[in-house]
Design a protein around this motif. Structure first.
Motif, PDB file in Angstrom:
ATOM      1  N   TRP A  26       0.860  -1.189   0.000  1.00 38.56           N
ATOM      2  CA  TRP A  26       0.000   0.000   0.000  1.00 38.56           C
ATOM      3  C   TRP A  26       0.888   1.228   0.000  1.00 38.56           C
ATOM      4  CZ3 TRP A  26      -1.967   3.301   4.263  1.00 38.56           C
ATOM      5  CH2 TRP A  26      -3.046   4.087   3.853  1.00 38.56           C
ATOM      6  N   TYR A  27       0.658   2.111  -0.954  1.00 42.31           N
ATOM      7  CA  TYR A  27       1.484   3.295  -1.130  1.00 42.31           C
ATOM      8  C   TYR A  27       0.594   4.524  -0.991  1.00 42.31           C
ATOM      9  CZ  TYR A  27       4.456  -0.189  -3.340  1.00 42.31           C
ATOM     10  OH  TYR A  27       5.194  -1.298  -3.603  1.00 42.31           O
ATOM     11  N   ARG A  28       1.086   5.537  -0.270  1.00 38.05           N
ATOM     12  CA  ARG A  28       0.296   6.745  -0.095  1.00 38.05           C
ATOM     13  C   ARG A  28       1.215   7.933   0.153  1.00 38.05           C
ATOM     14  NH1 ARG A  28      -3.687   6.357  -2.382  1.00 38.05           N
ATOM     15  NH2 ARG A  28      -4.952   4.977  -1.231  1.00 38.05           N
ATOM     16  N   TYR A  29       0.832   9.088  -0.405  1.00 34.30           N
ATOM     17  CA  TYR A  29       1.570  10.324  -0.154  1.00 34.30           C
ATOM     18  C   TYR A  29       1.251  10.806   1.253  1.00 34.30           C
ATOM     19  CZ  TYR A  29       2.663  15.252   0.006  1.00 34.30           C
ATOM     20  OH  TYR A  29       3.144  16.471   0.394  1.00 34.30           O
ATOM     21  N   LEU A  30       2.281  11.155   1.994  1.00 38.14           N
ATOM     22  CA  LEU A  30       2.114  11.751   3.311  1.00 38.14           C
ATOM     23  C   LEU A  30       2.897  13.057   3.341  1.00 38.14           C
ATOM     24  CD1 LEU A  30       2.626   8.571   5.512  1.00 38.14           C
ATOM     25  CD2 LEU A  30       0.466   9.689   4.945  1.00 38.14           C
ATOM     26  N   PRO A  31       2.269  14.127   3.816  1.00 37.35           N
ATOM     27  CA  PRO A  31       2.974  15.409   3.873  1.00 37.35           C
ATOM     28  C   PRO A  31       4.109  15.344   4.892  1.00 37.35           C
ATOM     29  CG  PRO A  31       0.830  15.580   4.924  1.00 37.35           C
ATOM     30  CD  PRO A  31       0.905  14.211   4.315  1.00 37.35           C
ATOM     31  N   PRO A  32       5.076  16.253   4.772  1.00 35.00           N
ATOM     32  CA  PRO A  32       6.239  16.235   5.676  1.00 35.00           C
ATOM     33  C   PRO A  32       5.881  16.750   7.070  1.00 35.00           C
ATOM     34  CG  PRO A  32       6.416  18.039   4.120  1.00 35.00           C
ATOM     35  CD  PRO A  32       5.192  17.264   3.744  1.00 35.00           C
ATOM     36  N   ARG A  33       5.246  15.902   7.852  1.00 38.40           N
ATOM     37  CA  ARG A  33       4.902  16.208   9.244  1.00 38.40           C
ATOM     38  C   ARG A  33       4.680  14.884   9.955  1.00 38.40           C
ATOM     39  NH1 ARG A  33      -0.639  15.223   8.935  1.00 38.40           N
ATOM     40  NH2 ARG A  33      -1.757  16.170   7.237  1.00 38.40           N
ATOM     41  N   PRO A  34       4.607  14.871  11.283  1.00 32.67           N
ATOM     42  CA  PRO A  34       4.354  13.602  11.985  1.00 32.67           C
ATOM     43  C   PRO A  34       3.015  12.983  11.555  1.00 32.67           C
ATOM     44  CG  PRO A  34       5.103  15.270  13.525  1.00 32.67           C
ATOM     45  CD  PRO A  34       4.859  15.967  12.211  1.00 32.67           C
ATOM     46  N   VAL A  35       3.017  11.672  11.359  1.00 33.57           N
ATOM     47  CA  VAL A  35       1.831  10.940  10.909  1.00 33.57           C
ATOM     48  C   VAL A  35       1.677   9.707  11.784  1.00 33.57           C
ATOM     49  CG1 VAL A  35       0.836   9.645   8.984  1.00 33.57           C
ATOM     50  CG2 VAL A  35       2.121  11.732   8.532  1.00 33.57           C
ATOM     51  N   GLU A  36       0.429   9.374  12.156  1.00 35.45           N
ATOM     52  CA  GLU A  36       0.162   8.160  12.928  1.00 35.45           C
ATOM     53  C   GLU A  36      -0.402   7.096  11.995  1.00 35.45           C
ATOM     54  OE1 GLU A  36      -2.221   8.578  16.418  1.00 35.45           O
ATOM     55  OE2 GLU A  36      -1.095  10.324  17.113  1.00 35.45           O
ATOM     56  N   GLY A  93      -8.009 -12.151  17.335  1.00 41.67           N
ATOM     57  CA  GLY A  93      -6.652 -12.523  17.698  1.00 41.67           C
ATOM     58  C   GLY A  93      -5.691 -11.378  17.470  1.00 41.67           C
ATOM     59  N   GLY A  94      -4.442 -11.667  17.722  1.00 41.74           N
ATOM     60  CA  GLY A  94      -3.415 -10.639  17.620  1.00 41.74           C
ATOM     61  C   GLY A  94      -2.967 -10.392  16.193  1.00 41.74           C
ATOM     62  N   LEU A  95      -2.303  -9.292  16.035  1.00 35.63           N
ATOM     63  CA  LEU A  95      -1.736  -8.921  14.751  1.00 35.63           C
ATOM     64  C   LEU A  95      -0.457  -9.727  14.543  1.00 35.63           C
ATOM     65  CD1 LEU A  95      -2.035  -6.893  12.390  1.00 35.63           C
ATOM     66  CD2 LEU A  95      -0.642  -5.316  13.700  1.00 35.63           C
ATOM     67  N   SER A  96      -0.283 -10.283  13.362  1.00 37.94           N
ATOM     68  CA  SER A  96       0.925 -11.060  13.102  1.00 37.94           C
ATOM     69  C   SER A  96       1.463 -10.706  11.726  1.00 37.94           C
ATOM     70  CB  SER A  96       0.621 -12.558  13.173  1.00 37.94           C
ATOM     71  OG  SER A  96      -0.285 -12.911  12.158  1.00 37.94           O
ATOM     72  N   GLY A  97       2.670 -11.125  11.454  1.00 34.70           N
ATOM     73  CA  GLY A  97       3.278 -10.847  10.166  1.00 34.70           C
ATOM     74  C   GLY A  97       4.378  -9.820  10.306  1.00 34.70           C
ATOM     75  N   SER A  98       4.677  -9.144   9.222  1.00 32.68           N
ATOM     76  CA  SER A  98       5.742  -8.148   9.259  1.00 32.68           C
ATOM     77  C   SER A  98       5.260  -6.872   8.587  1.00 32.68           C
ATOM     78  CB  SER A  98       6.991  -8.670   8.549  1.00 32.68           C
ATOM     79  OG  SER A  98       6.703  -8.893   7.183  1.00 32.68           O
ATOM     80  N   LEU A  99       5.942  -5.792   8.890  1.00 34.41           N
ATOM     81  CA  LEU A  99       5.619  -4.491   8.311  1.00 34.41           C
ATOM     82  C   LEU A  99       6.922  -3.846   7.880  1.00 34.41           C
ATOM     83  CD1 LEU A  99       3.689  -2.069   7.800  1.00 34.41           C
ATOM     84  CD2 LEU A  99       4.203  -1.345  10.133  1.00 34.41           C
ATOM     85  N   ASP A 100       6.987  -3.457   6.624  1.00 37.73           N
ATOM     86  CA  ASP A 100       8.127  -2.719   6.111  1.00 37.73           C
ATOM     87  C   ASP A 100       7.630  -1.336   5.718  1.00 37.73           C
ATOM     88  OD1 ASP A 100      10.005  -4.830   6.237  1.00 37.73           O
ATOM     89  OD2 ASP A 100       9.206  -5.654   4.371  1.00 37.73           O
ATOM     90  N   LEU A 101       8.253  -0.307   6.264  1.00 37.73           N
ATOM     91  CA  LEU A 101       7.921   1.073   5.909  1.00 37.73           C
ATOM     92  C   LEU A 101       9.083   1.660   5.130  1.00 37.73           C
ATOM     93  CD1 LEU A 101       6.329   2.473   9.198  1.00 37.73           C
ATOM     94  CD2 LEU A 101       5.170   1.836   7.090  1.00 37.73           C
ATOM     95  N   THR A 102       8.769   2.279   4.030  1.00 39.13           N
ATOM     96  CA  THR A 102       9.788   2.892   3.191  1.00 39.13           C
ATOM     97  C   THR A 102       9.372   4.309   2.856  1.00 39.13           C
ATOM     98  OG1 THR A 102      10.228   0.749   2.191  1.00 39.13           O
ATOM     99  CG2 THR A 102      11.061   2.667   1.026  1.00 39.13           C
ATOM    100  N   VAL A 103      10.320   5.217   2.906  1.00 37.67           N
ATOM    101  CA  VAL A 103      10.071   6.592   2.505  1.00 37.67           C
ATOM    102  C   VAL A 103      10.730   6.798   1.142  1.00 37.67           C
ATOM    103  CG1 VAL A 103      10.459   8.999   3.076  1.00 37.67           C
ATOM    104  CG2 VAL A 103      10.026   7.354   4.899  1.00 37.67           C
TER     105      VAL A 103
END
Length: 159
Positions: free
Chosen positions: A11-21, A30-40
């Motif tokens: 999933w790709y999305r533009y985020l402005p240059p400020r803090p983002v949650e 159940g719980g969240l499982s797997g992996s998450l990779d974040l790239t700028v």
């Protein structure tokens, strides 16, 4: 916005240059499982006209940035060399201005982003298009200008 990806996703999305949650939750009990990779990734700047062709994998997005120097009517769009892409026009804060392959908007001066997303099931090549940020040349064509200069005996000097 809530989006569900029970089988995983890119999933790709533009985020402005400020803090983002970014909030993540399991799509099932159940719980969240797997992996998450974040790239700028940097936003690709574009000028008046067509950008260079950009290949997108299925579901991939690309953001193109441009600046409107003065208020006016600006045309933006995407030339997709296969299936249509999803296109969003955003202001510099990431607020949605409009959607669609081709848009013609009255925009105030400022920075804008054209976000292009390939369909989830198909790769494609796109070119961003922006029209109206550069004023057209209102003078005569170069050959006519040179003819007038020739008439009065002026020649360009070599560097």
């Amino acid at each position: 916005t809530v989006r569900l990806f029970p089988n995983g996703a890119d999933w790709y999305r533009y985020l402005p240059p400020r803090p983002v949650e970014l909030h993540l939750a399991a799509a099932q009990d159940g719980g969240l499982s797997g992996s998450l990779d974040l790239t700028v990734s940097p936003v690709t700047p574009v000028q008046d006209g067509l950008s260079a062709p950009v290949p997108l994998a299925a579901g991939e997005s690309r953001a193109f940035a441009f600046t409107v120097p003065r208020a006016g009517k600006i045309g933006v769009g995407v030339k997709a060399l296969r299936d249509p892409a999803a296109v969003r026009l955003l202001d510099a804060k990431g607020m949605l201005i409009g959607t669609g392959l081709v848009q013609y908007r009255s925009l105030p001066p400022g920075a804008y982003v054209l976000e292009v997303e390939a369909p989830a099931d198909a790769a494609l090549t796109v070119q961003a298009a922006v029209v109206g940020i550069a004023l057209p040349d209102r003078g005569p064509p170069p050959d006519v200008r040179q003819a007038y200069l020739d008439l009065v005996g002026l020649r360009p000097t070599a560097p």
